[in-house]
Design an enzyme around this catalytic site. Structure first.
Site, short mmCIF file in Angstrom:
data_model
loop_
_atom_site.label_atom_id
_atom_site.label_comp_id
_atom_site.label_asym_id
_atom_site.label_seq_id
_atom_site.Cartn_x
_atom_site.Cartn_y
_atom_site.Cartn_z
N LYS A 112 0.67 -1.18 -0.05
CA LYS A 112 0.06 -0.01 -0.09
C LYS A 112 1.00 1.18 0.09
CE LYS A 112 -4.40 -2.03 1.62
NZ LYS A 112 -4.06 -3.34 1.64
C1 LIG Z 1 -4.53 -4.56 1.21
C2 LIG Z 1 -3.55 -5.68 0.84
C3 LIG Z 1 -4.23 -6.72 -0.01
C4 LIG Z 1 -5.20 -6.42 -0.95
O1 LIG Z 1 -5.39 -5.59 -1.93
P1 LIG Z 1 -6.61 -5.03 -2.73
O2 LIG Z 1 -6.17 -3.86 -3.51
O3 LIG Z 1 -7.48 -4.65 -1.58
O4 LIG Z 1 -6.90 -6.26 -3.48
C5 LIG Z 1 -3.18 -7.86 0.14
N1 LIG Z 1 -2.12 -7.96 0.86
C6 LIG Z 1 -1.85 -7.09 1.86
C7 LIG Z 1 -0.78 -7.36 2.60
C8 LIG Z 1 -2.81 -5.90 1.75
O5 LIG Z 1 -2.25 -5.05 2.91
#
Ligand SMILES: *Cc1c(COP(=O)(O)O)cnc(C)c1O
Length: 466
Positions: A112
């Protein structure tokens, strides 16, 4: 390039308005009206660029000149300069024609950061230019709050308030948030659970009368278009390294809210030769059930070993549904209304058949999460986190031509999710060098009752008025 809402109302918007709005006024999500097109020659010409320069080339057409090139470039350079690996998104080979792209070298050790580092800087730039300030308010069950905090801490036009349930997040997760001491960062531990925190955030967005003057409330959750835009870049980055534009590339993506994988779909729409997109879910498998049976049906939330993928519905899936409805906003709006009432939806057989040419899916439960972590470790010495492993495992479950290179997006560093690693019979690794002193760092946070008035009083007192 202009943006439109998936629900068809409100006309066309420019990049900056979409950035500040988050959700569209008609309740839909913003999408580009048309995607920028990159020819094979253009894609080839990007091959030797370092990550930040590639990011500028990919992002520039989406910003459409609304931010001057030299400023945009600076914001992008700053966003990725804080990553602890000079390759930004390094690739490791885990099998014949199979790679992991590590998206966890940012400040909070999860993917993120790629979107939020840039989002905070873009918001800061646009607000400063307009002489406005914004309050970023969010709730976290532990993992995602820190990425938002790290994204906003350097932004003078933003005050960020992140609620977490008091004593219900792990110490590492808490410290990642509370050891950020910038004076525009406010961590609040609420006496209550995650749902209580989330309700307070929702109610605050519904009635914004508590806001100081000349201040707006912004959401930095994954429905913000700018987050998707930032994530498109690493699909180009990976594909170029394994043979694009001359070869098609498959991506396997651990998925929750469908934001990360939707960025891969956008990359394909821009001309990148993406041959397959594999949706990897845990037992919160609404997306897997859709791709398997054309049955998108809400079920109860299950707590899993991959908590950042624990969702009941996927907020960004609406963007793909919009295309499956031939971009008919009225039709999509009525589909979403009926989903709201019945908790289920499906698309026409032909739309479903068409989308299945590109998308595949696979579901991994807790037990297979652990066994697959162990299996990969035994086979290669590579330790994957419980989110990433769903993507690795999915590749073994779906049918992809042998000669097509396969890239798994690694969404988090394994140190963040020790429970699964230990259940797999392995040892949680040490914190990476740039975070080794986390447990000794000074912390700052406030504890508040589960009381909306008190929260609003706190926000008024602690935000900087202009
Ligand atoms: C947010 C997240 C996901 C999922 O991502 P999306 O964009 O919501 O599909 C997967 N793995 C981790 C570690 C995350 O923080």
């Amino acid at each position: 390039m202009k943006y439109i809402s998936t629900r068809g109302q409100g006309g066309e918007k420019g990049f900056k308005d979409v950035l500040l709005a988050g959700l569209a006024e008609d309740g839909g999500l913003y999408v580009p009206k048309e995607l920028p097109q990159f020819s094979a020659e253009k894609i080839s010409s990007l091959r030797s660029l370092p990550y930040n320069e590639l990011a500028f080339e990919v992002i520039k057409p989406f910003v459409n000149g609304e931010i001057e090139d030299s400023i945009l470039k600076g914001l992008i350079d700053d966003s990725y300069a804080s990553f602890a690996h000079t390759a930004v998104a390094p690739m490791t080979q885990i099998g014949h024609n199979e790679w992991i792209m590590e998206l966890f070298h940012g400040p909070t050790l999860a993917f993120k950061d790629f979107a939020l580092q840039l989002l905070g800087r873009l918001l800061n730039h646009v607000l400063t230019e307009r002489g406005e300030r914004a309050i970023v308010l969010g709730a976290t069950s532990g993992d995602t709050g820190s990425a938002a905090i790290e994204g906003c801490r350097h932004s003078d036009a933003l005050d960020i308030f992140i609620l977490h349930p008091y004593q219900r997040v792990s110490e590492v997760q808490r410290r990642q948030m509370t050891s950020v001491l910038d004076d525009n960062v406010n961590n609040i531990a609420i006496h209550g659970n995650f749902d209580d925190c989330q309700s307070m955030v929702k109610e605050s967005f519904a009635d914004q009368s508590f806001l100081p003057e000349n201040t707006r409330l912004v959401a930095v959750n994954s429905i913000n278009w700018a987050r998707i835009m930032a994530q498109v870049v690493y699909y180009f980055h990976a594909a170029l390294q394994v043979g694009a534009p001359d070869r098609e590339v498959a991506f396997s993506v651990p998925t929750g809210n469908f934001g990360d994988i939707f960025a891969g779909y956008i990359a394909k729409g821009m001309g990148l030769p993406v041959g397959k997109l594999v949706v990897a879910t845990n037992t919160n498998d609404i997306l897997h059930r859709f791709f398997k049976d054309n049955d998108y049906r809400k079920q109860e939330l299950k707590h899993t070993l991959s908590p950042s993928m624990d969702i009941m519905v996927s907020s960004n899936f609406e963007r793909l549904l919009f295309d499956m409805q031939n971009r008919d906003g009225a039709a999509l709006a009525s589909l979403m209304d009926s989903f709201q009432q019945t908790g289920t939806l499906s698309v026409s057989d032909s739309a479903w058949d068409d989308i299945k040419v590109l998308f595949n899916s696979s579901r991994t439960d807790n037990e297979s999460t652990c066994s697959a972590i162990k299996e990969l470790f035994d086979r290669t010495g590579y330790l994957a986190d419980p989110h990433t492993i769903t993507g690795v495992r999915a590749l073994a479950e779906v049918d992809i031509p042998e000669e097509m290179p396969k890239v798994v997006l690694s969404t988090a560093h394994p140190v963040k999710f020790g429970e699964a690693i230990e259940k797999a019979g392995l040892e949680t690794p040490a914190l990476p060098h740039h975070m080794a002193d986390l447990m000794e760092r000074e912390e700052r946070y406030s504890v508040l009752e589960n009381d909306l008035k008190k929260l609003h009083g706190f926000i008024q007192e602690h935000s900087k008025h202009s």
